[in-house]
Design an enzyme around this catalytic site. Structure first.
Site, PDB file in Angstrom:
ATOM      1  N   LYS A 198       0.853  -1.187   0.000  1.00  8.49           N
ATOM      2  CA  LYS A 198       0.000   0.000   0.000  1.00  8.49           C
ATOM      3  C   LYS A 198       0.888   1.236   0.000  1.00  8.49           C
ATOM      4  O   LYS A 198       1.715   1.422   0.897  1.00  8.49           O
ATOM      5  CB  LYS A 198      -0.910   0.014   1.229  1.00  8.49           C
TER       6      LYS A 198
ATOM      7  N   ASP B 238      -9.709   3.201  12.721  1.00  8.62           N
ATOM      8  CA  ASP B 238     -10.431   3.135  11.445  1.00  8.62           C
ATOM      9  C   ASP B 238     -10.974   1.727  11.199  1.00  8.62           C
ATOM     10  O   ASP B 238     -10.850   1.180  10.105  1.00  8.62           O
ATOM     11  CB  ASP B 238      -9.508   3.563  10.303  1.00  8.62           C
TER      12      ASP B 238
END
Length: 245
Positions: free
Chosen positions: A11, A105
């Site tokens: 990522k 998150d």
């Protein structure tokens, strides 16, 4: 990692959303976790794309799709699967919290199902995670997280706490059992702003279907308590409660 045949997920973080020094420090701290419910982070690298330096996270690749994918496809778990999912998710969160780390998150898109198995949830994407023992780079007031899964205190631009992760788990568990968000009519989402979301999140959630496991219904009710925060309990307490059922 060199010399292995394992698959990896990489990522690359956008610099406008992440402070590079913060990500390096906070994500590197997660490399010590070896838990089946927490994605393995192998390495944090700084790479060059054009003229820009970017932070890249090299993690294990998890086959099976996310909870978001499953919900979008209408693939809800059975009662037995839902309880195993809840226990697996909460065990992972308890592991994080025991090391004074919060995710900030937790949402369906950030929970993978290893091999597509509801009994094997894996928390991913620690780009917003932070150690509670370290100085934060976030300047408050600031909303940190994903709006639909934020706790009321996060929507109020306050600092996230362990209880904020617990709230997010409650929203996820409600969604997994019922197939819908506990507070928001998704068809009307575009018409809502942050303040209206806060108002929705501070009233009781939609009731779970009668077919929902009673143990999960009790957890969801406890987790989705706006105030006081301590009434949500801890992830470890929830794991203990589920083991006793």
């Amino acid at each position: 990692m060199d010399g292995t045949d394992d698959d990896f997920a990489v990522k690359v973080l956008k610099p406008e959303f992440f402070h590079a020094a913060r990500v390096q420090r906070e994500i590197q701290g997660l490399q010590r976790f070896e838990h089946p419910g927490i994605v393995r982070l192998f390495e944090v690298r700084t790479i060059t794309l054009g003229t820009e330096s970017r932070t890249a996270l090299v993690c294990e690749y998890i086959e099976g799709g996310s909870v978001h994918d499953a919900l979008k496809a209408g693939r809800l778990p059975t009662k037995k699967q839902a309880k195993k999912f809840a226990r697996g998710l909460l065990e992972a969160v308890a592991e994080l919290h025991a090391s004074e780390t919060i995710h900030r998150d937790i949402k369906p898109a950030n929970i993978m199902l290893r091999d597509g198995d509801w009994a094997k949830p894996v928390l991913i994407d620690f780009g917003l995670a932070r150690s509670l023992s370290d100085k934060t780079f976030t300047r408050y007031p600031a909303r940190v997280g994903s709006l639909l899964w934020m706790s009321p205190e996060q929507l109020s631009a306050e600092r996230a706490r362990k209880a904020s992760d617990i709230w997010a788990c409650g929203v996820v568990l409600h969604s997994v059992v019922s197939g819908e968000h506990p507070f928001v009519d998704m068809a009307a989402l575009d018409q809502l702003d942050e303040d209206e979301l806060y108002d929705l999140f501070t009233v009781p959630p939609k009731p779970l279907p009668d077919s929902a496991p009673k143990s999960l219904a009790r957890l969801v009710s406890r987790f989705l308590t706006a105030e006081p925060l301590y009434s949500r309990g801890t992830a470890q307490r929830a794991v203990t409660d589920l083991k006793g059922k």
